[in-house]
Design an enzyme around this catalytic site. Structure first.
Site, short mmCIF file in Angstrom:
data_model
loop_
_atom_site.label_atom_id
_atom_site.label_comp_id
_atom_site.label_asym_id
_atom_site.label_seq_id
_atom_site.Cartn_x
_atom_site.Cartn_y
_atom_site.Cartn_z
N TYR A 63 0.83 -1.22 0.00
CA TYR A 63 0.00 0.00 0.00
C TYR A 63 0.86 1.26 0.00
O TYR A 63 0.47 2.29 -0.55
CB TYR A 63 -0.99 -0.01 1.17
CG TYR A 63 -2.13 -0.97 0.90
CD1 TYR A 63 -2.12 -2.27 1.40
CD2 TYR A 63 -3.18 -0.59 0.06
CE1 TYR A 63 -3.13 -3.16 1.10
CE2 TYR A 63 -4.20 -1.48 -0.25
CZ TYR A 63 -4.17 -2.76 0.27
OH TYR A 63 -5.16 -3.65 -0.05
N ARG A 66 1.44 1.98 -3.60
CA ARG A 66 0.27 2.52 -4.28
C ARG A 66 -0.03 3.94 -3.81
O ARG A 66 -0.41 4.81 -4.58
CB ARG A 66 -0.93 1.59 -4.05
CG ARG A 66 -0.74 0.22 -4.68
CD ARG A 66 -1.93 -0.68 -4.46
NE ARG A 66 -3.10 -0.20 -5.18
CZ ARG A 66 -4.34 -0.55 -4.85
NH1 ARG A 66 -4.56 -1.33 -3.80
NH2 ARG A 66 -5.38 -0.10 -5.55
N VAL A 103 -9.64 3.33 -4.52
CA VAL A 103 -9.12 3.87 -3.25
C VAL A 103 -8.25 5.10 -3.51
O VAL A 103 -7.69 5.69 -2.59
CB VAL A 103 -8.33 2.79 -2.47
CG1 VAL A 103 -9.30 1.69 -1.99
CG2 VAL A 103 -7.20 2.19 -3.30
N HIS A 119 -14.73 0.92 -1.00
CA HIS A 119 -13.60 0.04 -0.65
C HIS A 119 -12.53 0.78 0.12
O HIS A 119 -11.41 0.29 0.25
CB HIS A 119 -13.00 -0.58 -1.92
CG HIS A 119 -13.91 -1.60 -2.54
ND1 HIS A 119 -13.71 -2.11 -3.81
CD2 HIS A 119 -15.04 -2.20 -2.08
CE1 HIS A 119 -14.66 -2.99 -4.09
NE2 HIS A 119 -15.50 -3.04 -3.06
N CYS A 130 -7.62 1.89 18.79
CA CYS A 130 -8.67 2.84 19.24
C CYS A 130 -9.78 3.02 18.21
O CYS A 130 -10.77 3.71 18.47
CB CYS A 130 -8.03 4.19 19.57
SG CYS A 130 -7.45 5.09 18.10
N CYS A 146 -0.18 5.75 16.11
CA CYS A 146 -1.54 6.25 15.88
C CYS A 146 -1.62 7.67 16.43
O CYS A 146 -1.35 7.89 17.62
CB CYS A 146 -2.57 5.36 16.60
SG CYS A 146 -4.23 6.09 16.59
N CYS A 149 -4.34 7.67 19.51
CA CYS A 149 -4.10 7.04 20.83
C CYS A 149 -2.62 6.82 21.12
O CYS A 149 -2.23 6.40 22.21
CB CYS A 149 -4.82 5.69 20.92
SG CYS A 149 -4.12 4.39 19.87
N LEU A 213 -13.67 -0.23 -21.20
CA LEU A 213 -12.79 -0.52 -22.34
C LEU A 213 -13.38 -1.61 -23.22
O LEU A 213 -13.33 -1.56 -24.44
CB LEU A 213 -11.41 -0.94 -21.81
CG LEU A 213 -10.31 -1.16 -22.87
CD1 LEU A 213 -10.01 0.15 -23.58
CD2 LEU A 213 -9.05 -1.74 -22.23
N ALA A 230 -11.61 5.06 -21.24
CA ALA A 230 -12.51 5.96 -20.48
C ALA A 230 -12.34 7.41 -20.89
O ALA A 230 -13.32 8.17 -20.96
CB ALA A 230 -12.24 5.80 -18.98
#
Ligand code: APR
Length: 246
Positions: A63, A66, A103, A119, A130, A146, A149, A213, A230
């Site tokens: 992630y 990304r 996302v 999503h 928390c 975090c 917390c 597509l 698109a």
């Protein structure tokens, strides 16, 4: 006086669903195309709670890459055309909900509003300790604290993984159950519950449009389909609907 096709169409309750295909030309990968993300990563390893429990560092790395990619990505013509359609439809008194499986934040950056990220979002983190949700744009790791917390190692990407419940699903179903126009853009129609939305819309009489597509797994359910990249087909459809000659 002949108004635009939108005015004549008189669609008043509009739901738009987008998937990875609308962001493909912005450089954000799709999942199931021949060079898609699931051809280079096992979704079981990086997009399930079990995968995260097994190897959180692998998931954070996936992630982080990304999330970093967002910084070099920009909304494309399709995102802007869609935002223009929404703005014009609302100015004519229509109610518009944009539901995205993506996302990324490209719809926001193109000016779309009332966006539901079913999503989740790359730029958000959630704390397992928390439950706090915070905007998060940098790398995340087991060392991350975090902000709510202070706990270390409890943050995860605020993304809905396989086996988890998508966000706002009841609200989405309510809106699709009463919409008179449902437009699906850039999704393969392979992942539920989103893949079932068109049947729900068509089943209650909405006009349904697929912009993709190529024909998706649900192509046969749609009232009409326009196929191609698109940045071309969304623009073409929006121009046709908004043009004065309809
Ligand atoms: N323009 C329009 N459509 C495109 C383009 C493009 N340039 N490039 C690809 N597409 C289409 C593909 O033909 C395909 O139908 O976009 C679709 C992408 O399908 P997927 O890769 O399956 O992505 P998506 O439908 O968004 O996946 C749904 O699955 O893995 C999960 O959570 C993930 O949100 C994702 C969900």
């Amino acid at each position: 006086m002949l108004g635009s096709a939108l005015e004549r169409m008189m669609y008043r309750r509009i739901v738009i669903l987008t998937g990875a295909g609308i962001s493909a030309e912005s450089g954000m990968g799709t999942f199931r195309d021949k060079d898609g993300i699931w051809t280079t990563h096992r979704l079981e390893d990086v997009a399930t709670p079990q995968g995260f429990a097994r190897n959180p560092t692998l998931v954070h790395t996936f992630y982080n890459l990304r999330r970093a990619g967002l910084k070099s990505a920009a909304p494309n013509r399709a995102h802007f055309a869609l935002a223009e359609f929404e703005q014009r439809a609302r100015s004519l008194g229509s109610d518009v909900m944009l539901v995205t499986q993506n996302v990324d934040d490209l719809h926001e950056r193109a000016g779309s509003q009332s966006i539901v990220h079913m999503h989740g979002e790359l730029t958000s983190a959630v704390c397992a300790s928390c439950g706090g949700r915070v905007r998060w744009e940098e790398d995340m790791s087991l060392e991350s604290l975090c902000p709510s917390c202070g706990r270390q190692g409890a943050l995860r990407p605020d993304v809905v993984w396989f086996g988890e419940v998508p966000h706002s699903i009841d609200e989405i179903h309510d809106r699709i159950s009463t919409c008179d126009l449902f437009v699906s853009i850039g999704t393969s129609g392979e992942v539920y519950p989103a893949a079932g939305f068109v049947r729900l819309a068509a089943g209650q009489g909405a006009h349904t449009v697929e912009l993709n597509l190529e024909p998706s797994a649900n192509a046969g359910v749609f009232s009409e389909g326009l196929y191609g990249p698109a940045t071309q087909v969304v623009d073409r459809w929006v121009n046709a609907v908004l043009s004065s000659d309809g």
